[in-house]
Design an enzyme around this catalytic site. Structure first.
Site, PDB file in Angstrom:
ATOM      1  N   LYS A  70       6.205   1.052 -12.712  1.00 33.71           N
ATOM      2  CA  LYS A  70       5.176   0.227 -12.067  1.00 33.71           C
ATOM      3  C   LYS A  70       4.180   1.099 -11.301  1.00 33.71           C
ATOM      4  CE  LYS A  70       6.877  -2.806  -9.305  1.00 33.71           C
ATOM      5  NZ  LYS A  70       7.154  -1.853  -8.330  1.00 33.71           N
ATOM      6  N   THR A  72       3.674   4.259 -11.794  1.00 35.62           N
ATOM      7  CA  THR A  72       2.999   5.060 -12.808  1.00 35.62           C
ATOM      8  C   THR A  72       1.829   4.285 -13.415  1.00 35.62           C
ATOM      9  OG1 THR A  72       5.126   6.087 -13.275  1.00 35.62           O
ATOM     10  CG2 THR A  72       3.419   6.348 -14.949  1.00 35.62           C
ATOM     11  N   ARG A  93       2.515   2.146  -1.665  1.00 36.79           N
ATOM     12  CA  ARG A  93       3.327   2.275  -0.457  1.00 36.79           C
ATOM     13  C   ARG A  93       3.811   3.706  -0.249  1.00 36.79           C
ATOM     14  NH1 ARG A  93       7.804  -1.388  -2.205  1.00 36.79           N
ATOM     15  NH2 ARG A  93       6.933  -0.640  -4.162  1.00 36.79           N
ATOM     16  N   LYS A 104      17.267   7.106  -5.783  1.00 38.54           N
ATOM     17  CA  LYS A 104      16.073   6.564  -6.399  1.00 38.54           C
ATOM     18  C   LYS A 104      15.112   7.640  -6.881  1.00 38.54           C
ATOM     19  CE  LYS A 104      12.499   3.070  -5.570  1.00 38.54           C
ATOM     20  NZ  LYS A 104      11.327   3.792  -5.114  1.00 38.54           N
ATOM     21  N   ALA A 272      10.727  -4.275  -1.188  1.00 32.19           N
ATOM     22  CA  ALA A 272      10.506  -5.657  -1.624  1.00 32.19           C
ATOM     23  C   ALA A 272      11.800  -6.440  -1.759  1.00 32.19           C
ATOM     24  CB  ALA A 272       9.747  -5.673  -2.942  1.00 32.19           C
ATOM     25  N   PHE A 300       9.400  -3.793  -6.834  1.00 34.65           N
ATOM     26  CA  PHE A 300      10.388  -4.376  -7.748  1.00 34.65           C
ATOM     27  C   PHE A 300       9.749  -5.401  -8.698  1.00 34.65           C
ATOM     28  CE2 PHE A 300      13.257  -2.950  -4.196  1.00 34.65           C
ATOM     29  CZ  PHE A 300      13.765  -1.871  -4.894  1.00 34.65           C
ATOM     30  N   PHE A 380       7.071   4.592 -24.215  1.00 37.23           N
ATOM     31  CA  PHE A 380       8.071   5.653 -24.145  1.00 37.23           C
ATOM     32  C   PHE A 380       8.184   6.262 -25.532  1.00 37.23           C
ATOM     33  CE2 PHE A 380      12.314   7.494 -23.665  1.00 37.23           C
ATOM     34  CZ  PHE A 380      12.250   7.995 -22.366  1.00 37.23           C
ATOM     35  N   TRP A 408       1.405   7.745 -19.215  1.00 34.10           N
ATOM     36  CA  TRP A 408       2.433   8.720 -18.830  1.00 34.10           C
ATOM     37  C   TRP A 408       2.183  10.036 -19.573  1.00 34.10           C
ATOM     38  CZ3 TRP A 408       6.215  11.934 -20.634  1.00 34.10           C
ATOM     39  CH2 TRP A 408       7.169  12.370 -19.695  1.00 34.10           C
TER      40      TRP A 408
END
Lengths: 555, 555
Positions: A70, A72, A93, A104, A272, A300, A380, A408
């Site tokens: 997200k 990214t 954030r 994480k 979140a 999230f 991906f 990406w």
């Protein structure tokens, strides 16, 4: 190349050059090193009369161990909008130290869609979280000190509501008895620590419009109740002034840059799952004054982050989001379709189709807020054409569109299709944003509304004590507050293992807490913890400075 | 004008100009705003082969409520040395948030002898203390997490030695029971918090010579003992690498300026009553490479600060101080002579003479370390000529000299006499520094040596448990460590009300703690607390941002 290798090769520009892109002069930037700066209060005041740019929310399906990207995609879309000639900024954030040392990893995007300096952002950054921790704990110390020196406010020490915080995953502090050791150490009582991102002070910093509003809200924090059940506020303890002083610098948004040297506001960082999960109002509203397009994210999945973005942040700050991007990956669809993590490499179109139900529900949910949505498929390398096509077809069947994005691997060049599409959505002026429920709805009804319309639960389970507490707050005049759900991020339900789009479940409410300063009621559901623990093998064990003087293990 | 009014009118230069005075280029400075910077590791490495400048220690009599002005005199002397044409820098400690919100007020000098920016220095500054708090508490969290996930090291949870810290005066946290709440929260045990300035991590940061030494020392921290009494180290918990990463920036000394735009290193800040009380070794040794004269201070009176400066910091870092300045005031002499605070305004030569005994003992004590001493009388407007003369005469009778200094009112112009005198002392080459006791002396004997030769106690009171513990550490190979006394700063004794130069008292030792990473044994005497409390009316109640946007109440 790994994310960290790409970040280390970044061709960063002096932060003054990044500010100049937005018309912020170097006098209005307070530098922290050469690549970070805070934006001055006077600059922010000076742009208040300008017209607002367009606000875009990036949200996602429920997170899976496969990773969705997200942040990214938020970074990529910001770079993509700049690449197609728009003046765009992103608003994300700040990272918490807790998860960094847990499992994480970094929170600054990935691949060629990253914000830098990555190490700083995942460590102390500009010290905002430390300032929040200090301000929060100063109030706690002053509260216990007030009780110690005679308790003039007649606080019922069984009803102290305010806990302490630490920016750490430390389960040992979840529940403690403090003030032990005899007369000199005060009156023993039960208490505990939450992680800083769950602090009401964090929420206040993220929702306050300026320093005066910040101070007012800090004063409004309910710290305890008297024997007669009337609330005792932070201002009764005379802590609001000193807390504001501790937060003065932290209130100023931080400016950094993407790998493509586009401006990124990084400010505030509530989680979140246990808090409202959005970056600061000051950063978003300032970005809207200096950029034509502002891309922000909510934490999230859309069930948590987007719902709170709309019902809390946009409601409170009067924001009008015009487009939503829902991030999904083929791999995450497969996991939602029942495939184990180790088997994600093999093509499995059926599983993708099956897993799309989770995505579909988020699309439906977002539409309830009146904002048009598009799905970004974060590509991906193992994704097959058939799998991607399955997602696209499913999304079309839901009346939306899914766009394959390769930011990406390619940076902005991989995401111009999405950028063009988002601009078209906004130019179509179809957004008619409205929160899910009106402010005047009862507190329990608000919980039910979210449970039924977003989580698709059949009922809310809450015992009499909780219902009575909600009614008491309504009687005290807090009935018009929105609710801030604390719930596992992994499922629409409170069971983290229930993927997909489940029906027929119940939402058990364990505890409610009022954040009268932030302006919401926190509803703690299921087993969610406001102080996480470290895993068996914390990532901290592998974090070190390597022989080249670089930080290893942080990402 | 008040201190804060003078500070606000400061004509600050960009920090790059201050660095340039010491030959530090702007590339070697990491800016924090426009008036603060950290000095790069590579610069520090590049100057290691240079000759050292001359090191001057500023210490004082036992503090009284009248105030002595040790930092003020340190700043003034630095400015004075620059004024007489010497290349001088000062090295002082960073301020703790705890006392700022309690009652101590700012720690950046006073009058026309101040370091700026005063507000920043008394709040978050460059975040070093927050980094230390985080690193300290990460180890604590990893330790409890280790126990939670199977306790592979077989830690005896009754013998966890490592506590948590917070940069706050919070008596409620002195003694707690943590890990409550059932299986998910770990194994309940007693613990507690100290203030950050008492943290072993703070001591390590202040004594480490570089990042590699820092990491090694962090790994050496003893966190607990096993059932068989063998120590468990931070490196057994695999926390040393991540702690080093958290402290990487904090290890770099901070550069700011005096009101007269002379360079000031402000780095590290252990309290001298509960810790070793000196600024960082890295700051002092770097300053000695870039300036010809370096003026540093040690906390509180010479019985605590100077003793630890000599026996811990100088011993460990191989420093050779060449002159000591002992700060005294006429008012403090009067208080030591029995005058109440409200009566200090009236001339009382007899009380001054009587109170000089405290000063005399500090002069005697300092001479035991082989370094020549001079007394600085920090002038106050109400001092009469006869009172000043009484101090001078007394000091002469002790074989030293006292010099009247008016830096508070006049800046460097008021302190050139002292500056000239100090230069002469150094050029006289009479210093032959040696610590009070040899490293190979037994731990209990070391305590006795300080108690008898510095505090002038007749005996040390310590029960068998404490003596056994000291012997156990000796058996484990820690016998050669120096001791770090934790004791009230107000008296040579452990009774804060016994002013003057008392004799015939005993030194009660309440507890001993080993800081194997910092490299000393902490000896807690009398009632001293390693976590202070807030007073009945904390200064935090009056701290706020005023209508002009300035911070009120912080000083």
């Amino acid at each position: 190349m790994s994310d960290i290798e790409i970040a280390r090769k970044a061709n960063k520009k002096p932060i003054q050059e990044i500010g100049a892109k937005l018309g912020i002069s170097s006098d209005d930037l307070l530098p922290y090193g050469h690549d970070k700066a805070k934006i001055s209060e006077s600059f922010i005041k000076s742009v208040q009369d300008r017209k607002d740019g367009h606000l875009i929310l990036v949200t996602a399906i429920n997170p899976t161990p496969a990773g969705e990207g997200k942040t990214t995609t938020t970074v990529g879309l910001g770079d993509g909008l700049n690449a197609i000639g728009k003046k765009a900024a992103i608003c994300i954030r700040e990272a918490s130290l807790g998860p960094c040392f847990g499992m994480k990893g970094g929170a600054a995007g990935g691949g060629y869609a990253q914000v830098v300096p990555m190490e700083d952002m995942n460590l102390h950054f500009t010290g905002d979280f430390h300032a929040i921790t200090s301000a929060h704990n100063l109030l706690a110390a002053m509260l216990d000190n007030h009780i110690y020196w005679g308790n003039e406010q007649e606080i019922d020490i069984r009803r102290v509501a305010y806990r302490r915080v630490m920016d750490m995953n430390d389960r040992a502090l979840r529940q403690i008895v403090c003030n032990l050791g005899g007369v000199a150490n005060g009156f023993p009582r039960e208490s505990g620590f939450d992680i800083t991102v769950a602090s009401e002070v964090m929420a206040i910093l993220c929702l306050a419009t300026d320093l005066a509003d910040l101070e007012k809200r800090l004063g409004d924090i309910i710290v305890a109740y008297r024997r007669d059940r009337t609330p005792v506020y932070a201002r009764d303890i005379k802590a609001d002034g000193a807390m504001t002083v501790l937060l003065q610098q932290a209130m100023q948004p931080n400016l950094v840059q993407t790998l493509e040297n586009n401006p990124a506001f990084v400010h505030g960082g509530p989680f979140a799952n246990i808090a409202h999960g959005c970056n600061s109002v000051v950063a978003t509203t300032t970005a809207l004054k200096v950029a034509d397009y502002v891309v922000t994210e909510a934490g999230f999945g859309a069930d948590l982050g987007a719902e709170k973005f709309f019902d809390i942040k946009c409601r409170k700050a009067g924001l009008k989001p015009e487009a939503v991007v829902i991030v999904a990956t083929v791999r995450a669809m497969k996991m939602n379709g029942g495939v184990a993590k180790d088997d994600l490499g093999a093509e499995n179109v059926d599983a993708v189709k099956k897993g799309c139900a989770n995505l579909g529900r988020h699309i439906e949910n977002v539409k309830q807020f009146g904002v048009p949505a598009v799905v970004a498929i974060n590509h991906f390398v193992t994704d097959t054409d058939a799998e991607v096509e399955a997602v696209k077809e499913y999304v079309r069947s839901q009346g939306s569109e899914a766009i394959l994005c390769k930011h990406w691997a390619k940076g902005s060049a991989g995401i111009t299709d999405l950028a063009e599409h988002v601009v078209k959505m906004i130019e179509g002026r179809s957004a008619q944003f409205a929160p899910l429920y009106p402010s005047e709805m009862g507190l329990f009804e608000k919980i039910e509304t979210i449970a039924k319309r977003i989580y698709r639960a059949d009922e809310v389970l809450a015992d009499k004590k909780i219902r009575d507490q909600l009614r008491e707050w309504e009687a005290q005049g807090y009935g018009d507050l929105p609710v801030c759900m604390a719930k596992t991020q992994y499922s629409f339900t409170t069971d983290p293992n229930r993927r997909g789009a489940p029906n027929g479940h119940s939402l058990p409410v364990r505890e409610v807490r009022i954040s009268a300063g932030a302006g919401f009621v926190v509803v703690i559901c299921g087993e969610i913890m406001t102080m996480p623990g470290l895993p068996r093998k914390p990532s901290a064990e592998n974090i070190c400075i390597n022989d080249d003087g670089l930080i290893d293990g942080l990402f």
